[in-house]
Every structure is written in C-alpha cells, then in structure tokens.
Design a protein around this motif. Structure first.
Motif, mmCIF file in Angstrom:
data_model
loop_
_atom_site.group_PDB
_atom_site.id
_atom_site.type_symbol
_atom_site.label_atom_id
_atom_site.label_comp_id
_atom_site.label_asym_id
_atom_site.label_seq_id
_atom_site.Cartn_x
_atom_site.Cartn_y
_atom_site.Cartn_z
ATOM 1 N N ALA A 250 -1.002 4.850 2.537
ATOM 2 C CA ALA A 250 -1.923 5.616 3.324
ATOM 3 C C ALA A 250 -2.474 4.997 4.682
ATOM 4 C CB ALA A 250 -3.154 5.585 2.489
ATOM 5 N N ALA A 251 -2.378 3.452 4.537
ATOM 6 C CA ALA A 251 -2.493 2.507 5.644
ATOM 7 C C ALA A 251 -1.658 2.743 6.905
ATOM 8 C CB ALA A 251 -3.029 1.283 5.376
ATOM 9 N N GLY A 252 -0.315 3.422 6.603
ATOM 10 C CA GLY A 252 0.450 3.549 7.618
ATOM 11 C C GLY A 252 1.434 2.156 7.670
ATOM 12 N N LEU A 253 1.607 1.377 6.715
ATOM 13 C CA LEU A 253 1.983 -0.195 6.682
ATOM 14 C C LEU A 253 3.392 0.096 6.295
ATOM 15 C CD1 LEU A 253 -0.956 -2.322 5.407
ATOM 16 C CD2 LEU A 253 -0.291 -1.730 7.842
ATOM 17 N N HIS A 254 4.101 -0.917 6.736
ATOM 18 C CA HIS A 254 5.518 -1.053 6.180
ATOM 19 C C HIS A 254 5.794 -1.287 4.674
ATOM 20 C CE1 HIS A 254 9.931 -2.619 5.981
ATOM 21 N NE2 HIS A 254 10.057 -1.644 7.126
ATOM 22 N N HIS A 255 6.492 -0.823 4.192
ATOM 23 C CA HIS A 255 6.751 -0.845 2.499
ATOM 24 C C HIS A 255 7.018 -2.320 2.193
ATOM 25 C CE1 HIS A 255 8.893 -0.477 -1.550
ATOM 26 N NE2 HIS A 255 7.804 0.599 -1.475
ATOM 27 N N ALA A 256 7.490 -3.243 3.001
ATOM 28 C CA ALA A 256 7.576 -4.655 2.678
ATOM 29 C C ALA A 256 6.234 -5.202 2.248
ATOM 30 C CB ALA A 256 8.350 -5.167 3.734
ATOM 31 N N VAL A 257 5.354 -4.991 2.634
ATOM 32 C CA VAL A 257 4.038 -5.037 2.308
ATOM 33 C C VAL A 257 3.779 -5.202 0.823
ATOM 34 C CG1 VAL A 257 1.410 -5.121 2.741
ATOM 35 C CG2 VAL A 257 3.043 -4.488 4.557
ATOM 36 N N VAL A 258 4.274 -4.240 0.060
ATOM 37 C CA VAL A 258 3.934 -4.117 -1.395
ATOM 38 C C VAL A 258 4.574 -5.376 -1.908
ATOM 39 C CG1 VAL A 258 4.605 -2.845 -3.274
ATOM 40 C CG2 VAL A 258 4.047 -1.537 -0.986
ATOM 41 N N GLY A 259 5.962 -5.637 -1.629
ATOM 42 C CA GLY A 259 6.617 -6.839 -2.191
ATOM 43 C C GLY A 259 5.601 -8.151 -1.828
ATOM 44 N N VAL A 260 5.213 -8.307 -0.593
ATOM 45 C CA VAL A 260 4.322 -9.375 -0.408
ATOM 46 C C VAL A 260 3.055 -9.373 -1.159
ATOM 47 C CG1 VAL A 260 2.928 -10.604 1.534
ATOM 48 C CG2 VAL A 260 5.127 -9.433 2.058
ATOM 49 N N ILE A 261 2.341 -8.232 -1.487
ATOM 50 C CA ILE A 261 1.229 -8.411 -2.363
ATOM 51 C C ILE A 261 1.510 -8.753 -3.618
ATOM 52 C CG2 ILE A 261 -0.667 -6.884 -2.930
ATOM 53 C CD1 ILE A 261 -0.589 -5.486 -0.483
#
Length: 366
Positions: A250-261
């Motif tokens: 929804a925030a338009g961020l890259h999917h790799a952010v999920v792994g980082v979180i």
C-alpha cells in the motif's frame, strides 16, 4: 516489596512465552483481522522481552562466551526452520528467500547491532573497549562464510544465473559447518579468554563476580522458556507478515522491505541483549552476540537449504547482486578497521549505522 516485584517479573516472563505459543497455534496459517494482529503484535513484543530475560539468566549461569552463543544459536535454529518451511511452501519468491534472509541478518548484525552497541558504549563510557583478537577472528569467519556462500555463486559458470551446482553447493554447506564448528571450539574451549569482556587496561572481567549465579534448575527452566519465547517470536512474526506485506504494498515500497522487517523482528532479542551489555560496558559480549548471530545465520542456513534443495522443485539462488556485494565489501573493510585498535569512539559506531541506513534505503528504493 522487592520480593513482590521479583515474583511479578518471574510470572510474566513465564506466562508470555506460553501464551505466544498458544496464540501461534491458534493463528497459524489463518487470515488475521485487525484486532487479532494488534494482539499478536503485543504478545510478540512481550515474547522478545521475555527471551532477553531468559537468555540473560542462562548467560549468567554458564558465563561468557557461552551465554551469547546460546542466544545466537537458539534464534538461528528457529530462523532456519522458518526459512525451510517457507521454501517448502513453494512459489517463485522462495528461490531467493535464503539469500535475502541471510544477507539481511548479516547487515543487521554487523552494521546495525555493532553500530548501536559501539555508539551506546562509547557515549556512556567515553570509549568502547573490546578484545581485538577474538572479535577479529569472528569477523574473519563471517567474511569468509559470506563470500563463499553469497558472493561466489554470482561468478560460477557451472549453472546459469547466480546458482551453485550440486557439488559446489555441497562444498559450501560443508565448509560452512566446518568453519562454524571450528569457531565455536575456539570461542568456548581453546581460546575462550579472547571472547570475554575486558577492562580499560585489557584485563579480563570475571562476569560472575557481582551477583549470585542462578541455580541449575532455574537455568534449565529459563532455557526451556527461552526456546518457547523464540518460537513465539519467529512464528508470530511470520503470522503478521501478510499484514506487513499489505502495508508495504500500500505504501508503494519494494517487496524486499518485508524481508528486512521480518529479520528485524526475529533479531530483536539479540539486539536488546547486545545494547544492555553495551550499557554495562561489556562491549565484547555485544560483539559476540552480533558477529555470532551473523556467523550462525550463514553457517546453519546454508547447510539446511542445501539439504532441503534435494527435494525442493525450484531453483536455489544464493548469489548477491552487484549493489549488495559492494555493501558487503564496505562492511568487511570498515569492520576490519573498527576491530584492529580494540577500542572505538562514537565515530565508528556512526559509520556502521550509516552503512546500515544505506542498506535500508536501498531496500526501500533499489
């Protein structure tokens, strides 16, 4: 009054891990409404704090460097189990799951945790001191493991793409296990004094000198509750991952952010434990936790996914891209310069945190 407070502390650190596991069983594999996500998040935070408490009890009983080793291995074993489980589920994203998770763990620990620990210790005590011999050995092992497992696949030619052939993957897995086992033997048996906290004059600090050691029964109880708490942390983090994925999309961020979180959530117990040690001027313990976690993440994950790849249908992509290889190279060079003097100022902590910030920025905006 003090007795009541101790009883209350013991009660919540016992109840929360059990509650986390029960909640994990009830929510596993289900779509969670907003109210349940809030509950899961609260229990997840409580499990992190409980894990840190029980890890410190165990560490106090067995002493350093065994204490930091227990927490690092416990977190990593559960993390590896989660990675393999997600890979078995299949899907196109599972091909790079192991690589992304391991690299995130390396960047979080070697830059985020190390940087915060050095900054906290040096600001509170003017300068952070640690044993350069033990820390240098740990850093050299991490650098070798990361290069053999995450960099070489990008340049091999036996298979197309950043992948190992079967023989190459077997070599990487065996090398990871051998190096990790050799390091653990060095850390705990042959040169244990290299990994103990030291004073400003280079004298080893006796970690058992100021407080009575917990009983064996209490230590075993805390070890069991530590395992429950870590299962809850990793499992509940996986449970809230769909919500995190939706928020990231929804925030338009890259999917790799999920792994980082997810990696940040999983490594939170070690981060808190490292910062507590840094505040007490036990920087060596903080570095043992950080570098030990990075080492365990590679040394246990690569053999596990190598074994899992025997029955997994999809490819196993381990090679890093050029941007991440540059960040890894910069991390190793800067960490080497940090370790050599055996002491650090806020500057060194800030440099590591800037590299970590660059990694996060590139994860959001590659």
């Amino acid at each position: 009054m003090i007795t009541r407070l101790r009883a209350l502390t013991t009660a919540w650190t016992t109840v929360v891990p059990a509650l986390a596991v029960v909640l994990l069983i009830l929510t596993w594999g289900r779509s969670l409404p907003a109210a349940v996500v809030v509950l899961v998040t609260v229990v997840l935070a409580g499990s992190v704090l409980a894990a840190v408490h029980h890890a410190e009890v165990v560490a106090h009983r067995v002493g350093e460097p065994f204490g930091s080793l227990v927490l690092a291995i416990a977190v990593t074993v559960i993390e590896v189990a989660l990675i393999v489980t997600l890979m078995v589920d299949g899907g196109s994203k599972s091909a790079t799951l192991a690589r992304d998770t391991v690299f995130a763990a390396v960047m979080i620990t070697c830059n985020g945790v190390v940087g915060l620990s050095l900054l906290v210790a040096s600001l509170r005590h003017r300068i952070a001191v640690f044993n350069a011999e033990g820390t240098g050995a740990a850093l050299a092992t991490v650098a070798t493991l990361a290069t053999l497992s995450l960099v070489l696949p990008t340049f091999t030619t036996s298979k197309p793409g950043p992948q190992f052939s079967g023989i190459q993957l077997t070599f990487a897995a065996l090398s990871s296990l051998i190096l990790y086992g050799l390091f653990v033997a060095t850390q705990t048996v042959r040169h244990r004094d290299y990994f103990l906290p030291i004073t400003r004059h280079g004298e080893v600090i006796n970690s058992q000198s100021h407080a009575e050691r917990p009983t064996a029964r209490k230590a075993w109880t805390s070890l069991s509750l530590l395992g429950l708490a870590l299962v809850g942390v990793v499992g509940l983090a996986k449970g809230v991952s769909p919500t995190i994925e939706s928020a990231v999309a929804a925030a338009g961020l890259h999917h790799a952010v999920v792994g980082v979180i997810i990696a940040l959530l999983v490594l939170l117990p070690e981060t808190i434990a490292a910062l507590r040690s840094a505040r007490r001027d036990r920087v060596q313990t903080s570095l043992n936790l950080a570098l030990g976690s990075a080492m365990a993440s590679i040394g246990l994950t690569i053999p596990a996914v190598a074994l899992a790849s025997v029955w997994l249908p999809g490819p196993l992509v381990l090679g890093l891209g050029s941007t991440h290889m540059l960040l890894l190279l910069l991390t190793v060079v800067v960490a080497s310069l940090t370790v050599v003097p055996g002491r650090a100022t806020p500057l060194q902590g800030g440099v590591h945190l800037v590299i970590f910030a660059a990694y996060l920025e590139l994860a959001i905006n590659p």
